[in-house]
Enzyme design. Structure first.
Site, short mmCIF file in Angstrom:
data_model
loop_
_atom_site.label_atom_id
_atom_site.label_comp_id
_atom_site.label_asym_id
_atom_site.label_seq_id
_atom_site.Cartn_x
_atom_site.Cartn_y
_atom_site.Cartn_z
N ASP A 30 1.41 -1.27 0.32
CA ASP A 30 0.39 -0.06 0.13
C ASP A 30 1.26 0.81 -0.09
O ASP A 30 2.14 1.09 0.59
CB ASP A 30 -0.55 -0.01 0.98
CG ASP A 30 -1.66 1.65 0.81
OD1 ASP A 30 -2.48 1.43 -0.19
OD2 ASP A 30 -2.33 1.61 2.35
N ASN A 78 -10.47 -2.64 -5.04
CA ASN A 78 -9.76 -2.23 -6.26
C ASN A 78 -10.20 -2.21 -7.39
O ASN A 78 -10.00 -0.82 -7.80
CB ASN A 78 -8.52 -2.12 -6.24
CG ASN A 78 -7.27 -2.48 -4.66
OD1 ASN A 78 -5.96 -3.30 -4.19
ND2 ASN A 78 -7.62 -1.28 -4.19
C1 IPE Z 1 -5.34 -2.96 0.19
O1 IPE Z 1 -4.94 -1.25 0.22
C2 IPE Z 1 -4.94 -3.80 -1.66
C3 IPE Z 1 -4.45 -3.63 -2.11
C4 IPE Z 1 -2.76 -3.34 -1.38
C5 IPE Z 1 -3.61 -4.24 -3.08
P1 IPE Z 1 -5.94 -0.19 -0.10
O2 IPE Z 1 -5.54 0.68 -0.79
O3 IPE Z 1 -7.07 -0.99 -1.54
O4 IPE Z 1 -6.99 -0.51 0.98
P2 IPE Z 1 -8.01 0.97 1.78
O5 IPE Z 1 -8.63 1.41 0.43
O6 IPE Z 1 -6.41 1.64 1.87
O7 IPE Z 1 -8.69 0.07 2.88
C1 IPE Z 2 -1.49 0.05 -3.21
O1 IPE Z 2 -1.35 1.25 -3.48
C2 IPE Z 2 -1.55 -0.67 -4.49
C3 IPE Z 2 -3.55 -1.30 -5.41
C4 IPE Z 2 -4.01 -0.79 -4.11
C5 IPE Z 2 -3.57 -1.88 -6.35
P1 IPE Z 2 -2.43 2.81 -3.54
O2 IPE Z 2 -2.63 2.80 -4.71
O3 IPE Z 2 -3.56 1.38 -2.55
O4 IPE Z 2 -2.40 3.94 -3.08
P2 IPE Z 2 -2.25 5.27 -2.41
O5 IPE Z 2 -3.37 3.95 -0.60
O6 IPE Z 2 -3.62 5.37 -2.58
O7 IPE Z 2 -1.33 5.58 -0.78
MG MG Z 3 -4.36 2.13 -0.85
#
Ligand code: IPE
Ligand code: IPE
Ligand code: MG
Length: 251
Positions: A30, A78
């Protein structure tokens, strides 16, 4: 010789007992979007760098002798993201799989996929199948890549398969145990992670490994995934090694 994997000057490695490593580490990848935004870049730029970070950390886990590394790459939730972001993530996944097919034999890193891949493009599904076939010949660290994965969906999927076996007369409801149910999950045969790392600073599971993490040690760090380094991994492992794991008992 394990000491060869770190320089004496790296004090984070000095904090780790390499003879007492977890067998299985899970990571929620993340912080890619925030990493990019802080640099005035599109979120997708963060996903590109994040994919490189994964390669570095997976190879390092193999080097130090971690048996299983499970990473959350794309959740069942996602899909709510803007279409161009989802498309870029799928393109990066394709590129990653194509490169993996060329390099995994040399690197001795096994790839395994957890999640419902049937909604992915036929091409991605075929590339994943090729990775699985190559992995069957290898012995190194097993990387479980969770794509279109959700902990609740995994449990429902397992329950459905168990119910089907009951209907077919292969299983009996009254004989179901936790160990037996475990065998219906995507993670069948894989020990539970001892350590779950969440970069990006959030303090939640976001639907990751709900069943498997019942007694997993949770470690959250503000470091964003694209910046996550071997030193950050050392810090997480050292923190885990300092925990008192009681599993509901007393000491
Ligand atoms: C969790 O991260 C999913 C992945 C890293 C694949 P998200 O960014 O989707 O989670 P939330 O929305 O902060 O809970
Ligand atoms: C995690 O990084 C990757 C996926 C969930 C695919 P994010 O895209 O959630 O990054 P932040 O949390 O918005 O910074
Ligand atoms: Mg995220």
């Amino acid at each position: 010789m394990r000491l060869a994997f770190w320089k004496k000057s790296d004090h984070t490695a000095g904090q780790v007992d390499f003879g007492r490593l977890p067998r299985h580490i899970a990571i929620i990848l993340d912080g890619n979007g925030r990493w990019a935004r802080r640099r005035g870049l599109p979120r997708t730029a963060g996903h590109k760098v994040g994919a490189e970070t994964f390669r570095t950390i997976a190879t390092y886990c193999r080097d130090i002798g971690i048996d299983y590394l499970t990473v959350y790459a794309f959740s069942t939730e996602n899909w709510k993201r803007p279409q161009d972001e989802v498309d870029t993530i799928m393109t990066l996944l394709k590129r990653y799989l194509l490169e993996a097919i060329e390099t995994m034999e040399r690197d001795n890193v096994r790839l395994n996929f957890m999640g419902d891949l049937t909604v992915l493009s036929r091409e991605l599904q075929e590339l994943a199948a090729q990775c699985n076939a190559i992995s069957a010949r290898l012995t190194g660290c097993q990387c479980n890549i969770c794509i279109n994965y959700g902990g609740r969906a995994e449990i429902v999927h397992a329950a459905r398969r168990f119910a089907e076996d009951c209907a077919a007369g292969i299983a009996k409801p009254e004989e179901l145990t936790e160990e037996h149910f475990d065998g219906y999950l995507y993670s069948a045969g894989i020990p539970s992670p001892e350590l779950l790392i969440r970069p990006g600073g959030e303090q939640r599971l976001s639907n990751f490994l709900l069943w498997q993490c019942a007694y997993t040690e949770f470690y959250s760090t503000e470091v964003l995934w694209p910046d996550f380094s071997k030193e950050d991994l050392h810090r997480a492992i050292a923190a885990y090694q300092g925990r008192d794991r009681r599993f509901g008992g007393v000491r």
